[in-house]
Design a protein around this motif. Structure first.
Motif, PDB file in Angstrom:
ATOM      1  N   LEU A  46       0.847  -1.186   0.000  1.00  0.00           N
ATOM      2  CA  LEU A  46       0.000   0.000   0.000  1.00  0.00           C
ATOM      3  C   LEU A  46       0.884   1.237   0.000  1.00  0.00           C
ATOM      4  O   LEU A  46       2.039   1.177   0.414  1.00  0.00           O
ATOM      5  N   SER A  47       0.356   2.323  -0.516  1.00  0.00           N
ATOM      6  CA  SER A  47       1.195   3.504  -0.657  1.00  0.00           C
ATOM      7  C   SER A  47       1.271   4.281   0.651  1.00  0.00           C
ATOM      8  O   SER A  47       0.278   4.413   1.364  1.00  0.00           O
ATOM      9  N   VAL A  48       2.469   4.757   0.965  1.00  0.00           N
ATOM     10  CA  VAL A  48       2.672   5.582   2.158  1.00  0.00           C
ATOM     11  C   VAL A  48       3.457   6.819   1.724  1.00  0.00           C
ATOM     12  O   VAL A  48       4.642   6.733   1.400  1.00  0.00           O
ATOM     13  N   ASP A  49       2.753   7.940   1.670  1.00  0.00           N
ATOM     14  CA  ASP A  49       3.382   9.182   1.185  1.00  0.00           C
ATOM     15  C   ASP A  49       3.457  10.270   2.245  1.00  0.00           C
ATOM     16  O   ASP A  49       4.305  11.152   2.155  1.00  0.00           O
ATOM     17  N   TRP A  76      11.872   9.945   1.157  1.00  0.00           N
ATOM     18  CA  TRP A  76      12.493   8.808   1.840  1.00  0.00           C
ATOM     19  C   TRP A  76      12.080   8.710   3.305  1.00  0.00           C
ATOM     20  O   TRP A  76      12.049   7.636   3.891  1.00  0.00           O
ATOM     21  N   ARG A  77      11.707   9.862   3.910  1.00  0.00           N
ATOM     22  CA  ARG A  77      11.316   9.860   5.328  1.00  0.00           C
ATOM     23  C   ARG A  77      10.052   9.028   5.568  1.00  0.00           C
ATOM     24  O   ARG A  77       9.833   8.516   6.661  1.00  0.00           O
ATOM     25  N   SER A  78       9.233   8.856   4.520  1.00  0.00           N
ATOM     26  CA  SER A  78       8.029   8.023   4.667  1.00  0.00           C
ATOM     27  C   SER A  78       8.419   6.604   5.072  1.00  0.00           C
ATOM     28  O   SER A  78       7.668   5.921   5.775  1.00  0.00           O
ATOM     29  N   ALA A  79       9.599   6.150   4.621  1.00  0.00           N
ATOM     30  CA  ALA A  79      10.046   4.796   4.981  1.00  0.00           C
ATOM     31  C   ALA A  79      10.217   4.677   6.487  1.00  0.00           C
ATOM     32  O   ALA A  79       9.887   3.645   7.085  1.00  0.00           O
ATOM     33  N   LEU A  80      10.702   5.753   7.109  1.00  0.00           N
ATOM     34  CA  LEU A  80      10.930   5.711   8.558  1.00  0.00           C
ATOM     35  C   LEU A  80       9.610   5.577   9.310  1.00  0.00           C
ATOM     36  O   LEU A  80       9.469   4.723  10.181  1.00  0.00           O
ATOM     37  N   ALA A  88       5.944  -4.556   7.228  1.00  0.00           N
ATOM     38  CA  ALA A  88       6.864  -5.699   7.261  1.00  0.00           C
ATOM     39  C   ALA A  88       8.015  -5.477   6.282  1.00  0.00           C
ATOM     40  O   ALA A  88       9.065  -6.101   6.399  1.00  0.00           O
ATOM     41  N   ALA A  89       7.792  -4.602   5.310  1.00  0.00           N
ATOM     42  CA  ALA A  89       8.832  -4.308   4.321  1.00  0.00           C
ATOM     43  C   ALA A  89       8.567  -2.924   3.743  1.00  0.00           C
ATOM     44  O   ALA A  89       7.443  -2.416   3.820  1.00  0.00           O
ATOM     45  N   VAL A  90       9.614  -2.334   3.185  1.00  0.00           N
ATOM     46  CA  VAL A  90       9.414  -1.078   2.455  1.00  0.00           C
ATOM     47  C   VAL A  90       9.903  -1.272   1.031  1.00  0.00           C
ATOM     48  O   VAL A  90      10.901  -1.945   0.791  1.00  0.00           O
ATOM     49  N   ARG A  91       9.175  -0.711   0.102  1.00  0.00           N
ATOM     50  CA  ARG A  91       9.636  -0.725  -1.277  1.00  0.00           C
ATOM     51  C   ARG A  91      10.271   0.641  -1.507  1.00  0.00           C
ATOM     52  O   ARG A  91       9.620   1.677  -1.384  1.00  0.00           O
TER      53      ARG A  91
END
Ligand code: SF4
Length: 358
Positions: A46-49, A76-80, A88-91
């Protein structure tokens, strides 16, 4: 591992899909997650922006029956915050990380801290023209050059993460061209044993997309390449999951049993056969997604008593319509009686369930 799902190393190939509702709409996201998981999706993206997406993800991840991959594209901060919220994972889109900066190291450290995985990969759209031209000058065709650069770039990205101590990595080399996707994945797999997520990107609408995906994913799977798959379709992600499972079945990587046979219908058909077959397919799909292989070879759903009972009797379980709109139920040659359509269907569902305990 992506959450509790093993990827690579001989684990069964799993089917993935991606939500197409807003991440901030927690109810819609969870509704879609449950429907897709029930249809057989093992991992969902799912998208996380935005920080609001991150907050919604916290709630969604806590209630999701399958591990979630946060798709990070713009910041890139969205990954944090996705990792902190339970992804469980980040793309990761490598274009997000400025060259020479410390940002990738910061994300890698969060990945390690959370025991998460990373999906990396180049997309044909993000490959610079200069790199392709260099390969063309060496004598490769444009497609070959693109495939080579895709494989090389992806490998570089994986190695950069490995140097930062991230080892749960899977790679995806995406392109809307089937031959380029095939070749790029082949090149990548020849050089590393990092697990591969395979799919043909922007494949299109249902019919064209399924054909393109079946050709590309199928060719790779038959070459022993691919650990997770996604059929990308413009439309309902449930169809992506169904098509993904059908591709695994066609490639002999998942049991295709039971075969559901049905007649083409004709002027004698006294029941709503297409609806009945669709219902039987749904029952079987749901049970297979939840419990794995069913111990049935064949289920017959026939329109009328002409060929109906004969075909139905030859199957492990079967239904045949009668002239009066009822259905006759059969089990391994034995007639179990005639019932109204709804009741016959419910009885068939129970017989399928019982067969699993045989
Ligand atoms: Fe027609 Fe009956 Fe044959 Fe179906 S089984 S095609 S309804 S004759």
């Amino acid at each position: 591992m992506v959450g509790g799902v093993p990827v690579g190393g001989g684990a069964p190939v799993s089917v993935q899909s991606m939500l197409n509702v807003r991440t901030t709409d927690v109810d819609a996201a969870l509704g879609q997650i449950h429907a897709l998981a029930e249809a057989g999706a093992a991992i969902l993206r799912l998208s996380v922006d935005t920080p609001a997406d991150g907050e919604a993800l916290r709630e969604i991840a806590a209630a999701s029956p399958v591990p979630l991959v946060a798709d990070i594209q713009f910041d890139w901060r969205s990954a944090l915050y996705a990792l902190d919220a339970g992804a469980a994972a980040v793309r990761l889109n490598p274009g997000l990380f400025p060259a020479g900066g410390n940002e990738l190291a910061e994300v890698a450290s969060a990945v390690r801290e959370h025991g998460a995985a990373v999906r990396v990969g180049a997309n044909a759209g993000s490959i610079g023209e200069a790199a392709i031209r260099r390969e063309v000058e060496k004598g490769l065709s444009r497609d070959e050059a693109l495939a080579r650069v895709l494989a090389e770039k992806t490998l570089e990205e994986c190695e950069a993460l490995e140097k930062l101590g991230v080892h749960d990595i899977k790679a995806a080399l995406k392109c809307s061209s089937v031959p380029v996707t095939f070749r790029a994945n082949l090149e990548f797999a020849a050089r590393t044993d990092i697990p591969l997520h395979v799919g043909v990107t922007e494949a299109g609408t249902l019919r064209r997309g399924v054909v393109k995906s079946a050709a590309g994913i199928g060719a790779l799977l038959l070459n022993g390449i691919g650990d997770t798959i996604r059929v990308s379709l413009t439309g309902d992600p449930i169809e992506e999951v169904r098509a993904g499972i059908a591709i695994l079945e066609s490639c002999g990587l998942r049991s295709a049993a039971p075969e559901i046979v049905s007649c083409p219908t004709c002027g004698r058909t006294g029941i709503d056969l297409p609806a009945l077959v669709a219902e039987v397919e749904k029952i079987v799909e749901k049970l297979k997604a939840a419990q794995g292989d069913l111990k049935l070879r064949k289920i017959a759903v026939m329109g009328c008593p002409v060929n109906g009972p004969g075909e139905a009797r030859d199957a492990d379980l079967g239904l045949a319509g009668t002239r009066t709109g009822q259905v006759v139920l059969f089990r391994r040659g034995e007639t179990l009686g005639a019932f109204p359509q709804e009741e016959g269907l419910e009885r068939l569902r129970r017989l399928i369930l019982e067969s699993m305990d045989d």
